[in-house]
Design a protein around this motif. Structure first.
Motif, PDB file in Angstrom:
ATOM      1  N   ILE A  74       0.841  -1.201   0.000  1.00 13.88           N
ATOM      2  CA  ILE A  74       0.000   0.000   0.000  1.00 13.88           C
ATOM      3  C   ILE A  74       0.877   1.251   0.000  1.00 13.88           C
ATOM      4  O   ILE A  74       0.642   2.189  -0.768  1.00 13.88           O
ATOM      5  CB  ILE A  74      -0.963  -0.007   1.206  1.00 13.88           C
ATOM      6  N   ALA A  75       1.908   1.260   0.842  1.00 15.26           N
ATOM      7  CA  ALA A  75       2.749   2.448   0.981  1.00 15.26           C
ATOM      8  C   ALA A  75       3.482   2.793  -0.310  1.00 15.26           C
ATOM      9  O   ALA A  75       3.445   3.948  -0.762  1.00 15.26           O
ATOM     10  CB  ALA A  75       3.747   2.249   2.123  1.00 15.26           C
ATOM     11  N   TRP A  76       4.137   1.820  -0.946  1.00  7.59           N
ATOM     12  CA  TRP A  76       4.907   2.179  -2.136  1.00  7.59           C
ATOM     13  C   TRP A  76       4.003   2.628  -3.272  1.00  7.59           C
ATOM     14  O   TRP A  76       4.353   3.533  -4.031  1.00  7.59           O
ATOM     15  CB  TRP A  76       5.881   1.075  -2.558  1.00  7.59           C
ATOM     16  N   LYS A  77       2.829   2.006  -3.376  1.00  5.56           N
ATOM     17  CA  LYS A  77       1.923   2.413  -4.453  1.00  5.56           C
ATOM     18  C   LYS A  77       1.372   3.818  -4.221  1.00  5.56           C
ATOM     19  O   LYS A  77       1.288   4.615  -5.161  1.00  5.56           O
ATOM     20  CB  LYS A  77       0.791   1.394  -4.612  1.00  5.56           C
ATOM     21  N   LEU A  78       1.005   4.122  -2.988  1.00  7.63           N
ATOM     22  CA  LEU A  78       0.508   5.469  -2.708  1.00  7.63           C
ATOM     23  C   LEU A  78       1.602   6.519  -2.898  1.00  7.63           C
ATOM     24  O   LEU A  78       1.341   7.609  -3.433  1.00  7.63           O
ATOM     25  CB  LEU A  78      -0.072   5.547  -1.297  1.00  7.63           C
ATOM     26  N   ILE A  79       2.825   6.193  -2.490  1.00  7.39           N
ATOM     27  CA  ILE A  79       3.944   7.124  -2.690  1.00  7.39           C
ATOM     28  C   ILE A  79       4.178   7.343  -4.180  1.00  7.39           C
ATOM     29  O   ILE A  79       4.346   8.474  -4.640  1.00  7.39           O
ATOM     30  CB  ILE A  79       5.215   6.609  -1.986  1.00  7.39           C
ATOM     31  N   TRP A  80       4.176   6.267  -4.964  1.00  5.70           N
ATOM     32  CA  TRP A  80       4.394   6.395  -6.408  1.00  5.70           C
ATOM     33  C   TRP A  80       3.281   7.221  -7.049  1.00  5.70           C
ATOM     34  O   TRP A  80       3.563   8.093  -7.884  1.00  5.70           O
ATOM     35  CB  TRP A  80       4.486   5.014  -7.066  1.00  5.70           C
ATOM     36  N   LEU A  81       2.047   6.950  -6.671  1.00  2.51           N
ATOM     37  CA  LEU A  81       0.936   7.723  -7.236  1.00  2.51           C
ATOM     38  C   LEU A  81       1.063   9.207  -6.897  1.00  2.51           C
ATOM     39  O   LEU A  81       0.834  10.071  -7.756  1.00  2.51           O
ATOM     40  CB  LEU A  81      -0.405   7.173  -6.748  1.00  2.51           C
ATOM     41  N   ALA A  82       1.444   9.505  -5.650  1.00  2.00           N
ATOM     42  CA  ALA A  82       1.555  10.898  -5.220  1.00  2.00           C
ATOM     43  C   ALA A  82       2.768  11.595  -5.836  1.00  2.00           C
ATOM     44  O   ALA A  82       2.680  12.764  -6.227  1.00  2.00           O
ATOM     45  CB  ALA A  82       1.636  10.974  -3.695  1.00  2.00           C
ATOM     46  N   ARG A  83       3.887  10.893  -5.937  1.00  2.00           N
ATOM     47  CA  ARG A  83       5.128  11.549  -6.344  1.00  2.00           C
ATOM     48  C   ARG A  83       5.408  11.479  -7.835  1.00  2.00           C
ATOM     49  O   ARG A  83       6.083  12.340  -8.388  1.00  2.00           O
ATOM     50  CB  ARG A  83       6.293  10.927  -5.569  1.00  2.00           C
ATOM     51  N   ALA A  88       2.745  14.141 -12.988  1.00  2.00           N
ATOM     52  CA  ALA A  88       2.630  13.931 -14.438  1.00  2.00           C
ATOM     53  C   ALA A  88       1.234  14.313 -14.921  1.00  2.00           C
ATOM     54  O   ALA A  88       1.072  14.919 -15.990  1.00  2.00           O
ATOM     55  CB  ALA A  88       2.945  12.478 -14.794  1.00  2.00           C
ATOM     56  N   TRP A  89       0.229  13.983 -14.140  1.00  2.00           N
ATOM     57  CA  TRP A  89      -1.149  14.341 -14.499  1.00  2.00           C
ATOM     58  C   TRP A  89      -1.318  15.860 -14.488  1.00  2.00           C
ATOM     59  O   TRP A  89      -1.935  16.426 -15.387  1.00  2.00           O
ATOM     60  CB  TRP A  89      -2.121  13.678 -13.533  1.00  2.00           C
TER      61      TRP A  89
END
Length: 133
Positions: A74-83, A88-89
């Motif tokens: 959960i943590a790495w995916k949320l960090i990747w989505l946020a950072r 990029a969006w």
């Protein structure tokens, strides 16, 4: 002693299966391919995700004991989505490859939904129900 209803373990087990099969298929197929090669960081990512998929199989048998693996996922995916994905969006730089990864990481919502957060609070935050040694 299990402090959550047994029926709540089945969706959690399904999430571990999703982690094992999803990441396992993609990464283990690359690892066993003798013709495959990676640069250093890509190799690190493939190896880490393959290890995570293998450890997720333990979550099928011990869903509560393997919650730290779920936290990591959960943590790495949320960090990747946020950072990575969110900036990029904002800058309108979404490529097809990035969109595919955004979708894959967006599936983290399933992991968040099936995680027994009341158990997490009691066990990992307040330490109730466990003798810390």
């Amino acid at each position: 002693m299990i402090d959550i209803a047994p029926w709540r373990l089945y969706p959690l087990r399904a999430a571990y299966l999703l982690m094992a099969v999803g990441a396992g298929y993609l990464n283990w197929s690359q690892i066993i391919d003798p013709a495959q090669s990676w640069d250093m960081m890509e190799g690190v990512v493939v190896a880490m995700l393959a290890a995570m998929s293998a450890l997720a199989l333990l979550g099928l048998r011990h869903p509560l004991r393997m919650l730290p693996l779920m936290f990591w996922e959960i943590a790495w995916k949320l960090i990747w989505l946020a950072r990575v994905a969110f900036p990029a969006w904002q800058e309108d730089r979404i490529t097809d490859a990035l969109a595919g990864n955004i979708f894959a990481c967006g599936l983290v919502i399933i992991l968040i939904a099936v995680t027994p957060w009341d158990h997490v609070w009691r066990r990992y935050v307040t330490g109730q129900g466990e003798a810390w040694r």
